[in-house]
Design a protein around this motif. Sequence first.
Motif, PDB file in Angstrom:
ATOM      1  N   SER A  16       0.753  -1.129   0.122  1.00 25.89           N
ATOM      2  CA  SER A  16      -0.035  -0.168   0.068  1.00 25.89           C
ATOM      3  C   SER A  16       0.738   1.370   0.058  1.00 25.89           C
ATOM      4  O   SER A  16       2.045   1.198   0.593  1.00 25.89           O
ATOM      5  CB  SER A  16      -0.955   0.191   1.223  1.00 25.89           C
ATOM      6  N   LEU A  17       0.314   2.271  -0.530  1.00 26.44           N
ATOM      7  CA  LEU A  17       0.870   3.775  -0.397  1.00 26.44           C
ATOM      8  C   LEU A  17      -0.125   4.688  -0.298  1.00 26.44           C
ATOM      9  O   LEU A  17      -1.305   4.435  -0.661  1.00 26.44           O
ATOM     10  CB  LEU A  17       1.756   3.962  -1.802  1.00 26.44           C
ATOM     11  N   GLY A  65     -12.117  -0.616  -6.112  1.00 25.98           N
ATOM     12  CA  GLY A  65     -12.259  -1.676  -4.990  1.00 25.98           C
ATOM     13  C   GLY A  65     -10.655  -1.867  -4.293  1.00 25.98           C
ATOM     14  O   GLY A  65     -10.505  -2.226  -3.335  1.00 25.98           O
ATOM     15  N   ARG A  66      -9.702  -1.081  -4.908  1.00 24.38           N
ATOM     16  CA  ARG A  66      -8.501  -1.240  -4.390  1.00 24.38           C
ATOM     17  C   ARG A  66      -7.931   0.157  -3.759  1.00 24.38           C
ATOM     18  O   ARG A  66      -6.921   0.292  -2.908  1.00 24.38           O
ATOM     19  CB  ARG A  66      -7.223  -1.604  -5.394  1.00 24.38           C
ATOM     20  N   PHE A  67      -8.202   1.303  -4.775  1.00 24.84           N
ATOM     21  CA  PHE A  67      -7.900   2.711  -4.267  1.00 24.84           C
ATOM     22  C   PHE A  67      -9.239   3.185  -3.887  1.00 24.84           C
ATOM     23  O   PHE A  67     -10.291   3.381  -4.070  1.00 24.84           O
ATOM     24  CB  PHE A  67      -7.389   3.393  -5.631  1.00 24.84           C
ATOM     25  N   ALA A  78      -5.993  16.806  -1.101  1.00 26.34           N
ATOM     26  CA  ALA A  78      -6.684  15.425  -1.582  1.00 26.34           C
ATOM     27  C   ALA A  78      -5.888  14.398  -1.414  1.00 26.34           C
ATOM     28  O   ALA A  78      -4.549  14.515  -1.171  1.00 26.34           O
ATOM     29  CB  ALA A  78      -7.161  15.676  -3.265  1.00 26.34           C
ATOM     30  N   TYR A  79      -6.418  13.122  -1.211  1.00 25.42           N
ATOM     31  CA  TYR A  79      -5.756  12.116  -0.923  1.00 25.42           C
ATOM     32  C   TYR A  79      -6.078  10.805  -1.828  1.00 25.42           C
ATOM     33  O   TYR A  79      -7.072  10.677  -2.340  1.00 25.42           O
ATOM     34  CB  TYR A  79      -5.944  11.571   0.661  1.00 25.42           C
ATOM     35  N   LEU A  80      -4.923   9.844  -2.075  1.00 25.69           N
ATOM     36  CA  LEU A  80      -4.945   8.770  -2.718  1.00 25.69           C
ATOM     37  C   LEU A  80      -4.602   7.610  -2.053  1.00 25.69           C
ATOM     38  O   LEU A  80      -3.628   7.511  -2.019  1.00 25.69           O
ATOM     39  CB  LEU A  80      -4.927   8.727  -4.294  1.00 25.69           C
ATOM     40  N   GLN A  81      -5.718   6.616  -1.434  1.00 24.25           N
ATOM     41  CA  GLN A  81      -5.051   5.588  -0.800  1.00 24.25           C
ATOM     42  C   GLN A  81      -5.076   4.341  -1.424  1.00 24.25           C
ATOM     43  O   GLN A  81      -5.911   4.225  -2.265  1.00 24.25           O
ATOM     44  CB  GLN A  81      -5.979   5.006   0.453  1.00 24.25           C
ATOM     45  N   MET A  82      -3.668   3.797  -1.829  1.00 24.72           N
ATOM     46  CA  MET A  82      -3.770   2.555  -2.927  1.00 24.72           C
ATOM     47  C   MET A  82      -3.462   1.338  -2.186  1.00 24.72           C
ATOM     48  O   MET A  82      -2.302   1.329  -1.470  1.00 24.72           O
ATOM     49  CB  MET A  82      -2.635   3.161  -3.816  1.00 24.72           C
ATOM     50  N   ASN A  83      -4.218   0.303  -2.207  1.00 24.33           N
ATOM     51  CA  ASN A  83      -3.988  -0.921  -1.580  1.00 24.33           C
ATOM     52  C   ASN A  83      -3.915  -1.919  -2.672  1.00 24.33           C
ATOM     53  O   ASN A  83      -4.354  -1.714  -3.739  1.00 24.33           O
ATOM     54  CB  ASN A  83      -5.223  -1.030  -0.570  1.00 24.33           C
ATOM     55  N   SER A  84      -3.398  -3.071  -2.154  1.00 22.96           N
ATOM     56  CA  SER A  84      -3.379  -4.147  -3.110  1.00 22.96           C
ATOM     57  C   SER A  84      -2.571  -3.753  -4.383  1.00 22.96           C
ATOM     58  O   SER A  84      -3.071  -4.076  -5.448  1.00 22.96           O
ATOM     59  CB  SER A  84      -4.743  -4.853  -3.455  1.00 22.96           C
ATOM     60  N   LEU A 117       6.247   9.339  -8.257  1.00 23.12           N
ATOM     61  CA  LEU A 117       6.424   8.268  -9.003  1.00 23.12           C
ATOM     62  C   LEU A 117       6.012   6.964  -8.064  1.00 23.12           C
ATOM     63  O   LEU A 117       6.632   7.083  -6.820  1.00 23.12           O
ATOM     64  CB  LEU A 117       7.977   8.338  -9.413  1.00 23.12           C
ATOM     65  N   VAL A 118       5.491   6.091  -8.360  1.00 18.60           N
ATOM     66  CA  VAL A 118       4.851   4.977  -7.743  1.00 18.60           C
ATOM     67  C   VAL A 118       5.489   3.747  -8.418  1.00 18.60           C
ATOM     68  O   VAL A 118       5.258   3.682  -9.604  1.00 18.60           O
ATOM     69  CB  VAL A 118       3.580   4.825  -7.521  1.00 18.60           C
ATOM     70  N   THR A 119       6.206   2.840  -8.005  1.00 17.90           N
ATOM     71  CA  THR A 119       6.959   1.936  -8.475  1.00 17.90           C
ATOM     72  C   THR A 119       6.469   0.649  -7.755  1.00 17.90           C
ATOM     73  O   THR A 119       6.829   0.365  -6.553  1.00 17.90           O
ATOM     74  CB  THR A 119       8.534   2.148  -8.628  1.00 17.90           C
ATOM     75  N   VAL A 120       5.848  -0.274  -8.316  1.00 16.43           N
ATOM     76  CA  VAL A 120       5.431  -1.656  -7.923  1.00 16.43           C
ATOM     77  C   VAL A 120       6.245  -2.868  -8.308  1.00 16.43           C
ATOM     78  O   VAL A 120       6.171  -3.346  -9.515  1.00 16.43           O
ATOM     79  CB  VAL A 120       4.107  -1.752  -8.081  1.00 16.43           C
TER      80      VAL A 120
END
Length: 122
Positions: A16-17, A65-67, A78-84, A117-120
């Motif tokens: 998560s991020l 369903g994930r964010f 503003a926010y963005l919760q990112m799961n899975s 930048l988001v790196t998974v």
Amino acid sequence: VQLQASGGGLVRPGGSLSLSCAAYGRTVGNYGMGWFRQAPGKEREFVAGISGSSVSTLYSDSVKGRFTISRSNAKNTAYLQMNSLKPEDTAAYYCAADSFYYRSDYTKYDYWGQGTLVTVSS
């Protein structure tokens, strides 16, 4: 209005991020806010949007369903919760403000943040 996005980083698949987008220079409580992302070699795509009152939200099918998008008008953020998170979520994430409403068309937004930048990856 200046938007500053933060919170990106490297995360393993399934992790998560939480991204934040702080607005400066003007209160954006009446603005629709959106999150977009752009992977290398791809077009910018809509991720999520939220109305000024937070009553209405919209997600792309790929993140539904994930964010979770949210906002604090008291904090002008503003926010963005990112799961899975998945490897295909890897991209530069941008926040944007729309003086009319939130929309999935990135060309309609008035103000943009610089991207985070988001790196998974494992």
